[in-house]
Write a protein that holds these residues in place. Structure first.
Motif, PDB file in Angstrom:
ATOM      1  N   TYR A  86      33.072 101.862 -33.995  1.00  0.00           N
ATOM      2  CA  TYR A  86      33.403 100.461 -34.244  1.00  0.00           C
ATOM      3  C   TYR A  86      32.903  99.582 -33.094  1.00  0.00           C
ATOM      4  O   TYR A  86      32.248  98.576 -33.310  1.00  0.00           O
ATOM      5  N   TYR A  87      33.274  99.982 -31.873  1.00  0.00           N
ATOM      6  CA  TYR A  87      32.782  99.244 -30.711  1.00  0.00           C
ATOM      7  C   TYR A  87      32.915 100.109 -29.458  1.00  0.00           C
ATOM      8  O   TYR A  87      33.727 101.027 -29.386  1.00  0.00           O
ATOM      9  N   ASP A  88      32.059  99.796 -28.509  1.00  0.00           N
ATOM     10  CA  ASP A  88      32.088 100.394 -27.162  1.00  0.00           C
ATOM     11  C   ASP A  88      31.810  99.253 -26.196  1.00  0.00           C
ATOM     12  O   ASP A  88      30.665  98.797 -26.068  1.00  0.00           O
ATOM     13  N   PHE A 108      28.865  93.157 -14.677  1.00  0.00           N
ATOM     14  CA  PHE A 108      27.929  93.855 -15.577  1.00  0.00           C
ATOM     15  C   PHE A 108      28.637  94.124 -16.895  1.00  0.00           C
ATOM     16  O   PHE A 108      29.783  94.605 -16.911  1.00  0.00           O
ATOM     17  N   GLU A 109      27.926  93.767 -18.035  1.00  0.00           N
ATOM     18  CA  GLU A 109      28.455  94.010 -19.371  1.00  0.00           C
ATOM     19  C   GLU A 109      27.478  94.877 -20.157  1.00  0.00           C
ATOM     20  O   GLU A 109      26.259  94.670 -20.106  1.00  0.00           O
ATOM     21  N   GLN A 110      28.024  95.833 -20.885  1.00  0.00           N
ATOM     22  CA  GLN A 110      27.221  96.644 -21.797  1.00  0.00           C
ATOM     23  C   GLN A 110      28.076  96.970 -23.018  1.00  0.00           C
ATOM     24  O   GLN A 110      29.051  97.722 -22.921  1.00  0.00           O
ATOM     25  N   ASN A 111      27.711  96.384 -24.143  1.00  0.00           N
ATOM     26  CA  ASN A 111      28.532  96.483 -25.346  1.00  0.00           C
ATOM     27  C   ASN A 111      27.672  96.928 -26.537  1.00  0.00           C
ATOM     28  O   ASN A 111      26.487  96.559 -26.659  1.00  0.00           O
ATOM     29  N   GLN A 112      28.249  97.707 -27.407  1.00  0.00           N
ATOM     30  CA  GLN A 112      27.560  98.147 -28.622  1.00  0.00           C
ATOM     31  C   GLN A 112      28.597  98.560 -29.654  1.00  0.00           C
ATOM     32  O   GLN A 112      29.772  98.728 -29.351  1.00  0.00           O
ATOM     33  N   GLY A 113      28.110  98.747 -30.907  1.00  0.00           N
ATOM     34  CA  GLY A 113      29.021  99.143 -31.985  1.00  0.00           C
ATOM     35  C   GLY A 113      28.735  98.366 -33.251  1.00  0.00           C
ATOM     36  O   GLY A 113      28.189  97.247 -33.206  1.00  0.00           O
ATOM     37  N   ASN A 120      30.385  89.248 -27.856  1.00  0.00           N
ATOM     38  CA  ASN A 120      30.176  90.362 -26.921  1.00  0.00           C
ATOM     39  C   ASN A 120      28.793  90.982 -27.052  1.00  0.00           C
ATOM     40  O   ASN A 120      28.501  91.976 -26.409  1.00  0.00           O
ATOM     41  N   THR A 121      27.953  90.405 -27.866  1.00  0.00           N
ATOM     42  CA  THR A 121      26.614  90.950 -28.053  1.00  0.00           C
ATOM     43  C   THR A 121      25.770  90.695 -26.814  1.00  0.00           C
ATOM     44  O   THR A 121      25.625  89.555 -26.363  1.00  0.00           O
ATOM     45  N   VAL A 122      25.214  91.768 -26.265  1.00  0.00           N
ATOM     46  CA  VAL A 122      24.356  91.681 -25.073  1.00  0.00           C
ATOM     47  C   VAL A 122      23.138  92.568 -25.297  1.00  0.00           C
ATOM     48  O   VAL A 122      23.104  93.389 -26.232  1.00  0.00           O
TER      49      VAL A 122
END
Length: 472
Positions: A86-88, A108-113, A120-122
């Motif tokens: 779903y998300y990380d 530092f941000e790193q988001n996915q899912g 939160n999209t980066v």
């Protein structure tokens, strides 16, 4: 409780039985005032508590400095369900608080899912940021962490002043106990001397009565005198025992071991000026005394400083809260050639109570406390000046009284010797000799009492100069 007998000649220990086996060494076992005070300052529990108070203030200072420590924060959230991610979300921040409320940040941000929130999209490799948070209104020039650090620094100085007061009060009480012990020793010596005189006179009168030279009734009167002198000696010995035990309350050794003063230890001989170099109470030293250096005045000054910091903080709370935050963002850390000033995150927070009743009330209370502390300082300063002057006048008066009593004692001693000489020629009586002797003893006791008042008035002056705490 473990007890030891203290014998002082270069400071060594011995049992009571060994001391009794060495009567010739009794006079060598002198405990001087300086040695006694050295033991009190080094080993007494109250002296150690004064050091703990300073250590506690240092710990508080270290604690308040912790509000300015750099911080690393990592926030990671992950959700997977039935094989679907779903998300990380990973958000890490490094923050450095600075003195004037400004905070320097890097993150530092790193988001996915599959179900990631759009905000939160980066980029796939993450997003770096660096910026500052600045309070434009409330908290720029003083805030809670700045106030806590200032007050902790002031508290360290205040604790030192309070520690000095605690230690000096202990030393004042210790000197008083030493004087009681010394004066009790003087009384015992006085009555011991007169007991010896009365016994010699009684033996002489008894021999004369047996030979028929004087009436037998004179032996009865001489015997009564001996008993009265022995009774006075016993009362003085009881006073000495009590003063010795009181003095033992101030004697400790390593590992908090209490010491008991050996009966064969004696105090050093004191004169009118013996305490001055120890306590700093001669009038030449008083001329250089600075009221602002008094521990109590210092403590009141530090109290005002602490309240003033609190007043400044309360005044700051009247300002609106306006916090600005700005962060540059970039896909690659250190790649400044791709740096774009249009890529950023910014924020603003504003807050202002409409009536400010709580803030105005807190500020008014803070001002009242500052004014109270300043009035207290002025009052204590005036009191100290008057107490010092009163103590000086008291010492001068007791010096004059002591000189007069010393002259009276000399005259009474001359009258007693003359009466004893007349008695040897058969021109006087035991009654007249006893009357002269009673007058001499009374004048000697009054001399000792005035001497006691003189010495204790110097201790009181010392106490005023360093503590301003009343002593019994």
């Amino acid at each position: 409780m473990i007890r030891f007998y203290l014998l002082v000649l270069g400071v060594f220990f011995s049992g009571l039985s060994s001391a009794q086996n060495q009567p010739a060494a009794v006079e060598e076992n002198v405990l001087s005032l300086n040695e006694f005070l050295a033991y009190v300052k080094e080993y007494h529990p109250v002296a150690k508590l004064a050091n703990f108070e300073i250590s506690s203030a240092q710990a508080e200072l270290l604690k308040s400095r912790g509000a300015f420590d750099p911080q690393v924060m990592v926030d990671w959230k992950n959700k997977e369900f039935k094989g679907t991610e779903y998300y990380d979300v990973l958000n890490s921040t490094f923050k450095i608080p600075t003195w004037y409320g400004i905070e320097v940040k890097a993150g530092f941000e790193q988001n996915q899912g599959q179900f990631l929130n759009a905000e939160n999209t980066v980029p796939d490799d993450g997003l770096y940021s660096a910026g500052v948070s600045v309070p434009i209104g409330q908290g720029l020039f003083i805030n809670q962490r700045m106030a806590d650090l200032r007050q902790a620094k002031i508290m360290q100085d205040l604790s030192q002043a309070q520690s000095d007061i605690r230690l000096n009060h202990l030393l004042s009480s210790a000197v008083m106990a030493y004087l009681d012990w010394y004066l009790a020793n003087r009384e015992v010596k006085l009555f011991d001397d007169f007991v010896g005189r009365a016994e010699v006179r009684f033996d002489g009168i008894k021999k004369s009565a047996l030979s028929g030279n004087i009436p037998t009734i004179d032996t009865l009167e001489a015997g009564i005198i001996v008993q009265n002198r022995k009774l006075s000696l016993e009362q003085s010995n009881l006073k000495l025992i009590k003063s010795r035990l009181q003095l033992s309350n101030f004697l400790w050794f390593e590992d908090n071991i209490p010491l008991e003063l050996d009966p064969f230890v004696i105090p050093e001989e004191l004169s009118e000026g013996s305490l001055d170099p120890v306590l700093g109470t001669n009038f030449l030293q008083l001329e250089n005394f600075v009221l602002e250096d008094h521990p109590k005045i210092k403590a009141l000054d530090y109290k005002i400083d602490r309240l003033e910091v609190d007043r400044q903080l309360k005044a700051e709370m009247l300002k609106p809260q306006l916090d600005l935050e700005y962060n540059f963002i970039n896909e690659r850390v250190g790649q400044f050639e791709n740096f774009n000033t249009n890529d950023y995150k910014a924020g603003l927070f504003f807050k202002l109570p409409l009536f400010l009743r709580k803030e105005r009330g807190n500020l008014k209370l803070a001002k009242i406390k500052v004014n109270e502390a300043r009035l207290d300082l002025d009052y204590e300063s005036l009191q100290l000046q008057n107490k010092i002057q009163a103590s000086r006048n008291e010492i001068l008066s007791y010096n004059r009284q002591l000189s007069t009593f010393q002259s009276i004692v000399t005259d009474y001693a001359s009258l007693l010797r003359a009466e004893e000489r007349k008695f040897s020629f058969g021109e006087s009586s035991v009654f007249l000799i006893n009357s002269r002797e009673v007058s001499l003893i009374d004048s000697r006791l009054k001399e000792i009492k005035v001497f006691e008042k003189l010495l204790k008035s110097k201790v009181e002056l010392f106490n005023v100069l360093i503590n301003d705490i009343s002593l019994d």
